[in-house]
Design an enzyme around this catalytic site. Structure first.
Site, mmCIF file in Angstrom:
data_model
loop_
_atom_site.group_PDB
_atom_site.id
_atom_site.type_symbol
_atom_site.label_atom_id
_atom_site.label_comp_id
_atom_site.label_asym_id
_atom_site.label_seq_id
_atom_site.Cartn_x
_atom_site.Cartn_y
_atom_site.Cartn_z
ATOM 1 N N LYS A 24 4.496 0.341 9.392
ATOM 2 C CA LYS A 24 4.593 1.624 8.692
ATOM 3 C C LYS A 24 3.999 2.748 9.522
ATOM 4 C CE LYS A 24 3.133 -0.048 4.707
ATOM 5 N NZ LYS A 24 2.685 -0.108 3.316
ATOM 6 N N GLU A 54 0.869 -1.171 0.000
ATOM 7 C CA GLU A 54 0.000 0.000 0.000
ATOM 8 C C GLU A 54 0.912 1.228 0.000
ATOM 9 O OE1 GLU A 54 -2.798 0.283 3.243
ATOM 10 O OE2 GLU A 54 -3.543 2.212 2.495
ATOM 11 N N ARG A 104 5.526 -13.276 9.110
ATOM 12 C CA ARG A 104 6.141 -11.998 8.789
ATOM 13 C C ARG A 104 7.502 -11.930 9.464
ATOM 14 N NH1 ARG A 104 2.969 -7.847 9.262
ATOM 15 N NH2 ARG A 104 4.433 -6.247 9.844
HETATM 16 P P1 ATP Z 1 2.606 -2.549 7.997
HETATM 17 O O1 ATP Z 1 1.933 -3.553 8.869
HETATM 18 O O2 ATP Z 1 4.025 -2.283 8.328
HETATM 19 O O3 ATP Z 1 1.826 -1.302 7.771
HETATM 20 P P2 ATP Z 1 1.592 -3.705 5.662
HETATM 21 O O4 ATP Z 1 1.448 -5.156 5.710
HETATM 22 O O5 ATP Z 1 0.365 -2.899 5.819
HETATM 23 O O6 ATP Z 1 2.745 -3.272 6.612
HETATM 24 P P3 ATP Z 1 1.841 -3.478 2.893
HETATM 25 O O7 ATP Z 1 2.300 -2.307 2.123
HETATM 26 O O8 ATP Z 1 0.418 -3.842 2.818
HETATM 27 O O9 ATP Z 1 2.295 -3.226 4.363
HETATM 28 O O10 ATP Z 1 2.754 -4.725 2.589
HETATM 29 C C1 ATP Z 1 3.002 -5.240 1.312
HETATM 30 C C2 ATP Z 1 3.383 -6.675 1.432
HETATM 31 O O11 ATP Z 1 4.516 -6.831 2.281
HETATM 32 C C3 ATP Z 1 2.250 -7.478 2.038
HETATM 33 O O12 ATP Z 1 2.074 -8.639 1.270
HETATM 34 C C4 ATP Z 1 2.730 -7.798 3.410
HETATM 35 O O13 ATP Z 1 2.267 -9.027 3.843
HETATM 36 C C5 ATP Z 1 4.246 -7.792 3.261
HETATM 37 N N1 ATP Z 1 4.878 -7.435 4.515
HETATM 38 C C6 ATP Z 1 4.698 -6.320 5.236
HETATM 39 N N2 ATP Z 1 5.399 -6.367 6.382
HETATM 40 C C7 ATP Z 1 6.075 -7.549 6.372
HETATM 41 C C8 ATP Z 1 6.974 -8.194 7.276
HETATM 42 N N3 ATP Z 1 7.341 -7.638 8.428
HETATM 43 N N4 ATP Z 1 7.453 -9.407 6.935
HETATM 44 C C9 ATP Z 1 7.101 -9.986 5.775
HETATM 45 N N5 ATP Z 1 6.256 -9.434 4.889
HETATM 46 C C10 ATP Z 1 5.747 -8.235 5.174
HETATM 47 MG MG MG Z 2 -1.262 -3.849 4.294
#
Ligand code: ATP
Ligand code: MG
Length: 566
Positions: free
Chosen positions: A273, A37, A263
């Protein structure tokens, strides 16, 4: 059985993909996606996801889409869209054609919603948010149905169209899936599919005032793109029921399949984020690419290589269960990489003048210094040596303790790549501070060995006072003091665990002349000090600025041992 040509799949996801290919499950196709995102910069956790998604596409001859999951107008920004693409390319991955945008699918998603309504599988609910929450029930109690649940299809269609046309304010209605308010899976109690949001979207402007939820948009975006393997983190395990329900209820084929993996969690680090944004917005760090940030742009500026990050991701693997990785692993992978690749250089971070009393006043010798003892092909360079040098302040002690083998009155040490020198006296200022150390050198020890074979235990680095260049060096350390920032007690904000000494700026450093015009982004091992990278933002010709990437050894392991042992 694994053969050299087809190594055994290294984790459970790769095993699933290999098995699906063998069984021709998705018509022999492998399509993954990386769906950030655009509401922040990518971090090291995203690197794990990218290594998995892009990695699988490469290994299995498939493709991986970059998809911006951008159907939340409030926090998305084109700056992030650009930064995300730069970071993915830097990490060494690419995507076919233009990046995909979930916001491009708005019309298709809307049409699918109309289909669900027509099939009496979705309805417009007009309860308030609070009422909806109260109706949802709990893990132990079933939910209660909304009085609007049995609206006739025609009325739902009419209301939903008018929602789209902007007739209602935010929160007046939502579109919900009609599943089961008594489901033991709370997420299946008629989840929200659409909300009204009168907000400017960074791509679609004001074309839409209804926006799909993650659960509705994600599975359909996967379907639209022909994704076969939709890999996401474990928090979404519950959401899989909705993912499957939407696709199955719409009867869509061929169908993507969601699989969850753990994760990345790193100790001493926050990888959310929202929290990273807070650090930026509240000024705890100097932007998303501050070298202390776990963002890819921060790590890059700190001096991390993409190879080290990919190798780290490979080593930690992909598991089904959540765990926390020690940040020392990440630091280890960059040390390994830079040990092989970074040229050595001499830099004095806290200078102390050393004068060689018996060295000719005007003589300058060029000393041959090896660029990398790990790699002979990197050759050597000449470092000027003269009567006045700088050494590290802590390489001289007037009253040395036991086991201190560096310079002290009467003591002989080796100046790296140069001569053996013996300390004759120290000069102090009126406050007792040592300002100069005087030595004599043995002209027969050029290169650092004595012809008579006498042993010298200490070797210290140096730069020529006249020839060296002034530099600024920033010693970075971990951003948090607590292994789980914010976790210690209830109500403790993660920012209270910030390390107040996460950076020390040294402005009076002296570096060997070859570093004067260090290219921004170039990396070095400063002998005995650690790995450093010329700052990409502030380093300039003749005014170099270096960021410490990592110290030569893990100093935290020792502290933790001591702390744990006491
Ligand atoms: P955050 O929880 O930090 O806001 P998010 O999951 O909302 O992160 P996205 O931009 O939606 O962030 O993430 C894009 C991709 O990266 C998703 O498929 C998510 O599962 C993966 N991702 C995000 N954080 C991690 C992590 N700590 N380890 C592995 N994959 C991750
Ligand atoms: Mg997300």
């Amino acid at each position: 059985m694994s053969t050299p040509d087809s190594p055994a799949p290294s984790d459970f996801i790769r095993r699933i993909v290999a098995e699906d290919l063998k069984n021709n499950k998705h018509g022999g196709r492998v399509v993954t996606r990386f769906p950030p995102e655009p509401n922040g910069y990518l971090h090291i956790g995203h690197a794990k996801s990218m290594c998995l998604n892009f990695g699988i596409a490469l290994e299995f001859g498939g493709k991986c889409n970059l998809r911006f999951d951008d159907t939340n107008p409030e926090r998305e920004d084109p700056e992030y869209v650009q930064a995300i693409q730069d970071d993915i390319r830097w990490l060494g991955f690419g995507w076919e054609g233009e990046p995909c945008h979930a916001s491009d699918y708005q019309e298709q998603l809307y049409q699918f919603a109309l289909q669900l309504i027509e099939a009496d599988k979705a309805y417009v609910d007009s309860l308030s948010q609070e009422e909806i929450r109260l109706h949802r029930g709990t893990l132990t109690e079933p939910g209660r149905v909304s009085p609007y649940r049995d609206r006739p299809v025609e009325e739902n269609l009419d209301l939903f169209r008018r929602m789209r046309d902007g007739e209602f304010p935010d929160g007046a209605h939502i579109l919900r899936a009609k599943i089961d308010m008594a489901s033991p899976k709370v997420i299946m109690r008629d989840p929200t599919l659409y909300r009204i949001r009168h907000a400017e979207h960074y791509r679609t402007g004001d074309a839409w005032c209804i926006y799909p939820t993650y659960d509705y948009a994600h599975c359909l975006s996967d379907y639209i793109e022909g994704v076969t393997h939709s890999l996401c983190t474990l928090e979404f395990e519950n959401n899989r029921a909705v993912y499957d329900w939407v696709l199955d209820t719409l009867g869509l084929h061929p169908r993507p399949e969601q699989t969850e993996f753990a994760r990345l969690n790193l100790n001493y680090t926050v990888l959310s984020k929202r929290k990273l944004l807070q650090l930026v917005e509240e000024g705890y760090v100097n932007g998303w690419n501050d070298p202390r940030m776990p963002t890819l742009s921060g790590l890059r500026r700190r001096g991390y290589t993409s190879e080290a990050i990919r190798s780290f991701c490979e080593q930690i693997g992909v598991a089904r269960r959540d765990n926390t990785v020690d940040i020392a692993h990440l630091e280890h992978s960059i040390r390994e990489d830079l040990n092989r690749r970074a040229p050595r250089a001499m830099a004095v971070l806290r200078p102390l003048k050393l004068v060689i009393d018996n060295y000719p006043d005007t003589l300058v010798e060029e000393m041959e210094a090896i660029n990398n003892p790990e790699d002979a092909s990197m050759g050597s360079r000449k470092v000027p040596f003269s009567r006045e040098l700088y050494i590290e302040q802590d390489d001289f002690l007037e009253a040395p303790p036991k086991n201190y083998y560096r310079l002290a009155p009467g003591r002989e040490v080796r100046l790296r790549y140069a001569y053996l020198v013996t300390c004759v006296r120290a000069v102090k200022d009126s406050s007792g501070q040592i300002t100069e150390v005087h030595c004599t050198y043995d002209p027969d020890t050029r290169g650092g060995t004595a012809p008579d074979g006498r042993k010298v235990r200490g070797t210290i680095h140096w730069v020529s006072a006249l020839h060296s260049v002034a530099a600024e060096v920033r010693l970075y350390d971990r951003l948090f003091l607590h292994p789980e920032p914010g976790k210690e007690e209830e109500g403790v904000d993660f920012t209270s665990h910030l390390n107040p000494a996460s950076v020390e700026v040294l402005t009076g450093c002296r570096v060997e002349p070859s570093l004067a015009d260090a290219q921004p982004g170039s990396r070095y091992q400063f002998e005995r000090q650690g790995y450093f990278c010329a700052d990409t933002e502030e380093s300039a010709p003749s005014k170099p600025v270096f960021n410490r990437t990592v110290a030569l050894r893990d100093t935290w392991a020792k502290q933790e041992k001591t702390a744990g042992g006491s």
